[in-house]
Design an enzyme around this catalytic site. Structure first.
Site, short mmCIF file in Angstrom:
data_model
loop_
_atom_site.label_atom_id
_atom_site.label_comp_id
_atom_site.label_asym_id
_atom_site.label_seq_id
_atom_site.Cartn_x
_atom_site.Cartn_y
_atom_site.Cartn_z
CG ASP A 157 -6.13 2.18 -7.76
OD1 ASP A 157 -5.87 1.43 -6.61
OD2 ASP A 157 -6.71 3.00 -6.72
CD GLU A 173 -3.13 -0.57 -0.33
OE1 GLU A 173 -2.56 -0.26 -1.27
OE2 GLU A 173 -3.41 -1.58 0.45
CG HIS A 174 0.17 4.75 0.62
ND1 HIS A 174 -0.79 6.17 0.03
CD2 HIS A 174 -0.87 4.32 1.56
CE1 HIS A 174 -1.57 6.13 0.88
NE2 HIS A 174 -2.23 5.14 1.30
CB SER A 205 -10.50 1.15 -7.46
OG SER A 205 -8.89 0.98 -6.77
#
Ligand code: GLA
Length: 388
Positions: free
Chosen positions: A173, A34-35, A126
């Site tokens: 995404d 994530e990120h 998303s």
């Protein structure tokens, strides 16, 4: 996924009675990573069986788009030549992607479009990427002879977020929505854009999302601040080593980070620390999956949650509570999924614990916040496609 007839009947009713072509694109989950996408790291997403479906037809005008959002019962007409574009946020995805596809050489002219979705809005699954890739796929088919590559459609979706929607997102995404494959997660290296499909059939376990229903909105949110923190750290490291090239945090080692610790401030340091750790965790999860060691996968998911909550600071009270309930129920792995600031936790749970966990989460969350979390069982589905 929705029924074609549902979308088609609205398309016929709201325009001139004719039918067009129908396209669909999914939302996504992300097992871990994530990120990391905008930091050139690794991600591990998969498409889901929920998404956006659109019927589209060339309308013969030079650049008038007539658009109907079925779920919102909202109709907006606009011209692609209008430099400001439409104001309705959903219509900006259509306007943005049309202009981005033109930049890729697709001669987009006027068209009619009606669309609906079953991927929950603001849940961190998303829904916006599902729209972008669905519309990009349709425009490529209608006007572009399908000449634009899948990767260029991914980038057009991302550019739509950056240029028309105010979110400086990475590519995870849109990538997952375009390239998804039923039954498979995908490990993507966001720097080289190489990826592999990983069949995901965890024997004895399942993935379930718990939606806190705390509205997650990334535009104008601290999401862009997080990205800026990371870029600031990279600049600082670069300044110390002018002879080398540091493009993202992916290029930085733990030593590089420690070297600039005193210059970058405590917040930026913690954020960069999370990103470096997360980069390693995705690779560790791949190894664990290859060995069928789901307990290890779960342990790494909990570490990600901890980092997202304490160091990256993109959690909220409700998500931390859901994570805590998972832990107390012996759930194998649990963490915030997606950008954060609300939305879902993703949970890897043993089949025999599933029912008790869901019941307990519903009950305790309801007692504390006055409503139950929503529950979505994850089914890994296919990416963007033409339905008919
Ligand atoms: C959002 C963004 C992605 C990614 C995630 C966090 O979903 O759109 O690009 O940065 O947050 O992993």
């Amino acid at each position: 996924m929705m029924e074609v007839d549902f979308v088609r009947s609205r398309f016929i009713k709201h325009f001139d009675g004719k039918t067009g072509n129908v396209y669909a694109s999914p939302g996504r989950i992300n097992l871990i990573g994530e990120h990391t996408d905008y930091n050139g790291g690794f991600v591990f997403p998969g498409a889901v069986d929920k998404g956006v479906m659109a019927e589209m037809r060339i309308n013969g005008t030079e650049d008038t788009v007539m658009a109907y959002a079925i779920d919102l019962k909202d109709r907006v007409d606009f011209k692609l030549s209008d430099p400001n574009g439409p104001r309705a946020s959903w219509a900006r995805y259509i306007y943005g992607i049309a202009l981005e596809m033109r930049k890729l050489g697709v001669p987009v002219k006027g068209f009619n479009i009606a669309f609906a979705g079953d991927v929950p809005l603001g849940a961190g699954m998303s829904s916006s990427a599902a729209m972008e890739s669905c519309f990009a796929f349709g425009l490529n088919d209608l006007f572009g002879d399908n000449k634009v590559s899948q990767w260029d459609m991914v980038l057009a979706g991302q550019a739509t977020e950056h240029n028309y929607c105010g979110v400086n997102c990475g590519i995870m995404d849109q990538f997952a929505s375009v390239f998804g494959k039923a039954g498979c997660l995908m490990r993507l290296d966001c720097r080289s854009r190489e990826f592999q499909y990983f069949p995901f059939k965890p024997d004895g376990y399942r993935l379930v999302l718990l939606d806190s229903v705390v509205k997650h909105q990334l535009s104008g949110s601290p999401y862009n601040d997080r990205r800026m923190s990371c870029e600031k750290v990279v600049k600082c490291v670069q300044a110390k080593h002018p002879e080398a090239k540091f493009e993202t945090l992916r290029d930085c080692t733990w030593e590089d980070l420690d070297e600039v610790k005193d210059e970058i401030g405590a917040d930026d340091y913690r954020r960069a620390k999370f990103v470096l750790g997360e980069k390693d965790r995705v690779l560790a999860v791949c190894d664990a999956l290859t060995e069928g060691d789901y307990e290890k996968v779960g342990e790494l998911m909990y570490q990600t949650h901890e980092g997202l909550s304490k160091d990256y600071e993109v959690s909220c009270e409700e998500l931390d509570f859901l994570n805590q309930i998972a832990k107390e129920n012996g759930v194998t792995g649990s963490r915030i999924m997606g950008g954060g600031f609300g939305g879902c936790t993703i949970n890897l749970v043993r089949n025999d614990l599933y029912r008790k966990f869901i019941e307990d989460a519903k009950k305790r969350f309801n007692e504390k916040y006055g409503h139950e979390p929503k529950v979505y069982d994850v089914v890994i589905g296919d990416g963007s496609r033409k339905i008919c």
